[in-house]
Scaffold this motif. Structure first.
Motif, mmCIF file in Angstrom:
data_model
loop_
_atom_site.group_PDB
_atom_site.id
_atom_site.type_symbol
_atom_site.label_atom_id
_atom_site.label_comp_id
_atom_site.label_asym_id
_atom_site.label_seq_id
_atom_site.Cartn_x
_atom_site.Cartn_y
_atom_site.Cartn_z
ATOM 1 N N SER A 1 0.827 -1.208 0.000
ATOM 2 C CA SER A 1 0.000 0.000 0.000
ATOM 3 C C SER A 1 0.856 1.252 0.000
ATOM 4 O O SER A 1 0.570 2.215 -0.719
ATOM 5 N N SER B 1 -4.253 -3.182 7.496
ATOM 6 C CA SER B 1 -3.292 -4.285 7.575
ATOM 7 C C SER B 1 -2.423 -4.159 8.825
ATOM 8 O O SER B 1 -2.115 -5.154 9.490
ATOM 9 N N GLY C 1 -6.416 0.757 3.347
ATOM 10 C CA GLY C 1 -6.032 -0.655 3.287
ATOM 11 C C GLY C 1 -4.740 -0.935 4.038
ATOM 12 O O GLY C 1 -4.635 -1.926 4.775
ATOM 13 N N LYS D 1 -10.552 -5.981 2.586
ATOM 14 C CA LYS D 1 -9.507 -6.082 1.571
ATOM 15 C C LYS D 1 -10.073 -6.560 0.239
ATOM 16 O O LYS D 1 -9.656 -6.104 -0.832
ATOM 17 N N TYR E 1 -4.599 -7.437 -3.269
ATOM 18 C CA TYR E 1 -5.603 -7.347 -2.208
ATOM 19 C C TYR E 1 -6.613 -8.486 -2.313
ATOM 20 O O TYR E 1 -7.001 -9.083 -1.303
ATOM 21 N N ASP F 1 -10.500 -9.114 6.098
ATOM 22 C CA ASP F 1 -10.373 -9.785 4.804
ATOM 23 C C ASP F 1 -11.481 -9.365 3.850
ATOM 24 O O ASP F 1 -11.246 -9.179 2.651
ATOM 25 N N ASP G 1 -4.913 -11.739 -1.185
ATOM 26 C CA ASP G 1 -4.764 -11.802 0.273
ATOM 27 C C ASP G 1 -6.113 -12.080 0.953
ATOM 28 O O ASP G 1 -6.195 -12.842 1.930
ATOM 29 N N ALA G 2 -7.159 -11.439 0.445
ATOM 30 C CA ALA G 2 -8.487 -11.615 1.046
ATOM 31 C C ALA G 2 -8.987 -13.046 0.875
ATOM 32 O O ALA G 2 -9.515 -13.656 1.814
#
Length: 222
Positions: A11, A143, A139, A77, A213, A74, A216-217
């Motif tokens: 980010s 995190s 974001g 994200k 993103y 999550d 990761d989510a």
């Protein structure tokens, strides 16, 4: 602390790769009040980004009270990732066609008349009112807030995020103040390159961030 820093780096770098603030500060540095306005712009950027990161970080830490990473982070994200993909598609669709040059924003034509307060205000708007930068700041702060780091570790990660995300203004100002006679030419070359490739840069950055993103989510929700 390592987890908090690692989770926000994408980010922070995404914010730093922002053509508009870099072009804006270079334009200001080229005016008669360049030193004052450029410094005010950079200060406005750093303070606004810091305020956003701090506010979201505090709120997110308050919501993440359990030991495990909260599910809402999550889902957030995932939503941010989809938004990045949409913004990437929009940037690509709105790019100048071959042989055409995009008209500069109105504020770019008025930079030479800006006061220090207006310069700082523009920087604040480019952080808080720009969808890409605001979403990235939120974001990254989320995190950090939902990481397993201690309070001190989260604070260090937040400060580091602000510094990295502010490189698009700190570096041009540093070149101007320390670069001597070559500074004007170097900054003009940077401005020209960023203006020419703005659409390609933003489309690529937004697409990569969206994929990161979303990935990761999905991993967190699986």
């Amino acid at each position: 602390m390592g987890e908090a820093i690692g989770s926000m780096l994408t980010s922070a770098v995404g914010i730093a790769i922002s053509p508009l603030p870099l072009i804006a500060v270079i334009l200001m540095l080229a005016t008669p009040r360049g030193r004052t306005n450029g410094t005010a712009f950079t200060a406005g950027w750093v303070l606004t980004l810091g305020a956003v990161v701090a506010a979201v970080g505090v709120a997110g830490s308050g919501l993440g009270t359990g030991e495990a990473k909260p599910t809402w982070a999550d889902w957030l994200k995932l939503a941010l990732g989809v938004l990045f993909v949409v913004l990437a598609v929009r940037h690509w669709h709105d790019r100048p066609r071959a042989g055409r040059v995009a008209a500069p924003p109105t504020w770019m034509r008025a930079v030479d008349r800006f006061t220090p307060a207006e310069s700082a205000g523009l920087a604040a708007a480019l952080v808080a009112a720009n969808p890409k930068n605001l979403v990235l700041a939120v974001g990254g702060a989320v995190s950090i807030a939902t990481s397993g780091a201690s309070g001190a570790g989260k604070a260090v990660a937040g400060a580091l995020m602000v510094v990295i995300g502010s490189l698009c203004t700190l570096v041009p100002l540093g070149v101007y103040l320390l670069g001597g006679d070559r500074a004007a030419r170097v900054l003009e070359e940077w401005k020209a390159w960023m203006a020419t490739h703005n659409s390609a840069i933003m489309t690529t950055v937004l697409a990569v961030l969206g994929a990161k993103y979303i990935g990761d989510a999905v991993s967190g929700l699986a």
